[in-house]
Design a protein around this motif. Sequence first.
Motif, PDB file in Angstrom:
ATOM      1  N   GLN A  10     -17.331  -4.962  16.789  1.00 32.73           N
ATOM      2  CA  GLN A  10     -18.224  -4.097  17.560  1.00 32.73           C
ATOM      3  C   GLN A  10     -19.670  -4.294  17.125  1.00 32.73           C
ATOM      4  O   GLN A  10     -20.574  -4.341  17.960  1.00 32.73           O
ATOM      5  CB  GLN A  10     -17.807  -2.638  17.401  1.00 32.73           C
ATOM      6  N   GLN A  11     -19.900  -4.435  15.840  1.00 32.53           N
ATOM      7  CA  GLN A  11     -21.255  -4.660  15.351  1.00 32.53           C
ATOM      8  C   GLN A  11     -21.810  -6.002  15.815  1.00 32.53           C
ATOM      9  O   GLN A  11     -22.978  -6.094  16.203  1.00 32.53           O
ATOM     10  CB  GLN A  11     -21.290  -4.570  13.818  1.00 32.53           C
ATOM     11  N   VAL A  12     -20.984  -7.042  15.802  1.00 34.76           N
ATOM     12  CA  VAL A  12     -21.430  -8.363  16.251  1.00 34.76           C
ATOM     13  C   VAL A  12     -21.762  -8.336  17.737  1.00 34.76           C
ATOM     14  O   VAL A  12     -22.799  -8.851  18.166  1.00 34.76           O
ATOM     15  CB  VAL A  12     -20.360  -9.443  15.933  1.00 34.76           C
ATOM     16  N   VAL A  13     -20.897  -7.738  18.536  1.00 35.62           N
ATOM     17  CA  VAL A  13     -21.152  -7.648  19.977  1.00 35.62           C
ATOM     18  C   VAL A  13     -22.398  -6.803  20.240  1.00 35.62           C
ATOM     19  O   VAL A  13     -23.233  -7.154  21.084  1.00 35.62           O
ATOM     20  CB  VAL A  13     -19.928  -7.087  20.734  1.00 35.62           C
ATOM     21  N   GLY A  14     -22.561  -5.719  19.501  1.00 34.66           N
ATOM     22  CA  GLY A  14     -23.759  -4.885  19.656  1.00 34.66           C
ATOM     23  C   GLY A  14     -25.023  -5.644  19.291  1.00 34.66           C
ATOM     24  O   GLY A  14     -26.052  -5.522  19.964  1.00 34.66           O
ATOM     25  N   ILE A  49     -21.955  -8.435  30.846  1.00 32.83           N
ATOM     26  CA  ILE A  49     -20.655  -8.614  30.192  1.00 32.83           C
ATOM     27  C   ILE A  49     -20.604  -7.960  28.816  1.00 32.83           C
ATOM     28  O   ILE A  49     -19.637  -7.263  28.490  1.00 32.83           O
ATOM     29  CB  ILE A  49     -20.320 -10.116  30.088  1.00 32.83           C
ATOM     30  N   LEU A  50     -21.629  -8.149  28.003  1.00 31.74           N
ATOM     31  CA  LEU A  50     -21.601  -7.662  26.622  1.00 31.74           C
ATOM     32  C   LEU A  50     -21.424  -6.146  26.494  1.00 31.74           C
ATOM     33  O   LEU A  50     -20.681  -5.694  25.608  1.00 31.74           O
ATOM     34  CB  LEU A  50     -22.851  -8.128  25.862  1.00 31.74           C
ATOM     35  N   PRO A  51     -22.063  -5.329  27.337  1.00 31.28           N
ATOM     36  CA  PRO A  51     -21.832  -3.885  27.180  1.00 31.28           C
ATOM     37  C   PRO A  51     -20.371  -3.492  27.337  1.00 31.28           C
ATOM     38  O   PRO A  51     -19.883  -2.604  26.628  1.00 31.28           O
ATOM     39  CB  PRO A  51     -22.684  -3.259  28.288  1.00 31.28           C
ATOM     40  N   HIS A  92      -9.344  -1.430  31.247  1.00 34.63           N
ATOM     41  CA  HIS A  92     -10.515  -0.787  31.848  1.00 34.63           C
ATOM     42  C   HIS A  92     -11.749  -1.693  31.876  1.00 34.63           C
ATOM     43  O   HIS A  92     -12.318  -1.917  32.940  1.00 34.63           O
ATOM     44  CB  HIS A  92     -10.784   0.539  31.134  1.00 34.63           C
ATOM     45  N   PRO A  93     -12.221  -2.249  30.746  1.00 34.83           N
ATOM     46  CA  PRO A  93     -13.414  -3.102  30.829  1.00 34.83           C
ATOM     47  C   PRO A  93     -13.175  -4.392  31.600  1.00 34.83           C
ATOM     48  O   PRO A  93     -14.056  -4.864  32.321  1.00 34.83           O
ATOM     49  CB  PRO A  93     -13.774  -3.397  29.371  1.00 34.83           C
TER      50      PRO A  93
END
Length: 165
Positions: A10-14, A49-51, A92-93
């Motif tokens: 989650q941190q990397v994607v954020g 996409i990233l969110p 969902h995503p």
Amino acid sequence: FRVHVLSISQQVVGLLWTLNEVFRFAIDPRLPNTHSQFACSLTAYSAKILPWIYYGVYIYQVLYRVLISFAGSFLALNKRTFKILSTLAIIHPIAFLVLFFALNDQSVCAHLWDAPEYDEQLVFCGLPGSASTAPIIVSAFAILLLENLAFAVIFSCKLHRLLSR
């Protein structure tokens, strides 16, 4: 171990999401002649996409924390319940992204921005919005909110049951 992987993911994607937006809105518009088709497409699609990857990992992480909080106790989540909820959290995503890209215009375009502090117009890359995707975005956020509330209610009910013994 899984909690650490989810948290770091989650941190990397954020971080990628933040860097993409900084490049898209703060760096790229101020650099002349940097609007290559590849970079423009990459930043425009990444912004959509990233969110959802971020929120997908987030909601799965919340569910997993509910699972491990009561593991081994009489309040443990049923395996079937966990599988159903995790399937919904993962689908969902993915469903949102498929619907969004199926209904949205896929042409990446340069948007002009009249920033008051600059004499010239700034250009940034993005996907055009459409009236057909607005309800999808609102629905996706509503589902995310409902998932979050559902996991909070599950956790609260189990915690209440534990403390009332």
